[in-house]
Design an enzyme around this catalytic site. Sequence first.
Site, mmCIF file in Angstrom:
data_model
loop_
_atom_site.group_PDB
_atom_site.id
_atom_site.type_symbol
_atom_site.label_atom_id
_atom_site.label_comp_id
_atom_site.label_asym_id
_atom_site.label_seq_id
_atom_site.Cartn_x
_atom_site.Cartn_y
_atom_site.Cartn_z
ATOM 1 N N TRP A 127 0.889 -0.960 0.024
ATOM 2 C CA TRP A 127 -0.182 0.384 -0.220
ATOM 3 C C TRP A 127 0.508 0.742 0.265
ATOM 4 C CZ3 TRP A 127 -2.097 2.453 4.575
ATOM 5 C CH2 TRP A 127 -3.072 3.958 4.452
ATOM 6 N N ASP A 208 -0.212 -5.481 9.484
ATOM 7 C CA ASP A 208 -1.624 -4.229 9.046
ATOM 8 C C ASP A 208 -2.361 -5.611 8.443
ATOM 9 O OD1 ASP A 208 -3.381 -2.773 8.323
ATOM 10 O OD2 ASP A 208 -1.720 -2.074 6.307
ATOM 11 N N ALA A 210 -6.844 -4.616 7.311
ATOM 12 C CA ALA A 210 -6.980 -3.683 6.767
ATOM 13 C C ALA A 210 -9.187 -4.657 6.386
ATOM 14 C CB ALA A 210 -6.919 -2.618 6.245
ATOM 15 N N LYS A 243 -13.444 -1.391 6.053
ATOM 16 C CA LYS A 243 -14.008 -2.331 5.303
ATOM 17 C C LYS A 243 -14.901 -2.742 5.892
ATOM 18 C CE LYS A 243 -10.222 0.138 3.733
ATOM 19 N NZ LYS A 243 -9.540 0.706 2.618
HETATM 20 C C1 LMR Z 1 -6.941 1.847 -0.470
HETATM 21 O O1 LMR Z 1 -6.121 1.163 -0.324
HETATM 22 O O2 LMR Z 1 -7.499 2.629 -2.007
HETATM 23 C C2 LMR Z 1 -8.081 2.023 0.530
HETATM 24 O O3 LMR Z 1 -7.110 1.777 1.802
HETATM 25 C C3 LMR Z 1 -8.238 3.740 0.943
HETATM 26 C C4 LMR Z 1 -6.421 4.623 0.812
HETATM 27 O O4 LMR Z 1 -6.388 4.710 2.405
HETATM 28 O O5 LMR Z 1 -5.836 4.225 0.120
#
Ligand code: LMR
Length: 394
Positions: A127, A208, A210, A243
């Site tokens: 991410w 992590d 999520a 989420k």
């Molecule tokens: C994403 O990866 O799209 C989500 O986790 C939203 C974000 O905050 O980036």
Amino acid sequence: MFETLPEQPADKILQLMQMFRDDPRERKIDLGVGVYKNAEGVTPIMRAVKTAEKRIWDTETSKSYTGLPGTPEYNDAMVKLVLGDAVPRDTVASAATPGGTGAVHHGFMLARKASPGLTVWYSDPTWPNHVAILNHLGIPSRAYRYFDRDSGTVDVAGMLEDLGSAAAGDVVLLHGCCHNPTGANLTMEDWQQVIAVIRDRGLLPMIDIAYQGFGDGLDADAAPTRAVVSACPEAIVAASCSKNFGVYKERAGIVMAVDRDASRRAVTQGNLNALNRLTYSFAPDHGARLVSTVLSDEALRADWQAELEDVREGMLGLRQALADALRQETNSDRFDFLARHRGMFSMLGLSPDEVKSLREDHGIYIIGDSRMNIAGLNSETVPILAKAVAEVIR
Ligand code: LMR
């Protein structure tokens, strides 16, 4: 003085969100930011969350401060939801945070406080905000191999080899389930090998998580996290409710630090409390209260789980439908991996030019590295996307 401020690099997910909003075309499809949408293209408030909200409205009598780490109801319910019975509760320090991002931020800060010279190892890719936060905090970081772009699977051998060169005290950042952005995940056997390297080298795992409940189910998705915390002497876990409870804008997250034994917990807890106090004092309570209200009421919890299961199964159906449609449109099995991936995202393996053409010529928005949000699709848009992908790769 502000003229000395440097320009900030754009966040590619949020930038794409804005581009989509600014696109005047009526026929456009948003598969960028990770937000669930139902068949009507709406991000609904989950039924149990709505009921909890009414209940809170009726019964809440004060908006005074909670405890610094949040309420015990929220912390206990979340520790149980994520960690189950993997470790004794009295070894877990925890603090409510503004969303999973707040938890990730605190996790990094806690690790650095404990081990100032550390390097954080993150998956390639990860991410993008993970790396952005590490850079912002000035924490040295390195990527470990993770994704084999040709096969759409995890490069387990490469990952183990890279982690084998991490130094004692380094942090290994892992995605508990539903890897973002790739959608490719370790098997439980792979996790055991990762755990062995972590233990051998004296690394600190930071997970992590999520998307619990978006992959194979609430407990199955938490199984790797539970295996790590029970096998490693210490661990950090950052969890998000955005989420799986659909409370994106309420900002409900939690950071947990699992100690070697209960005698250390008070000091670790004090450090998490201080991180809250020094950053924003008290974490937002409304989202956390929605979550703890749902989790502590048998009927609400059952309804939430049922709705979450529907969301999860819907995503699996969309994965299969997209893989089938792409097989037909491209006359190849190149995209079959989509049905094997789990969670909200998959990386399609398209070039930046192909991603650009999807956006400009077809009004289909996916992130530049070709990450798409499966949950942004519906039965109408699956064939449109499959046709467009076939066209841009032709
Ligand atoms: C994403 O990866 O799209 C989500 O986790 C939203 C974000 O905050 O980036």
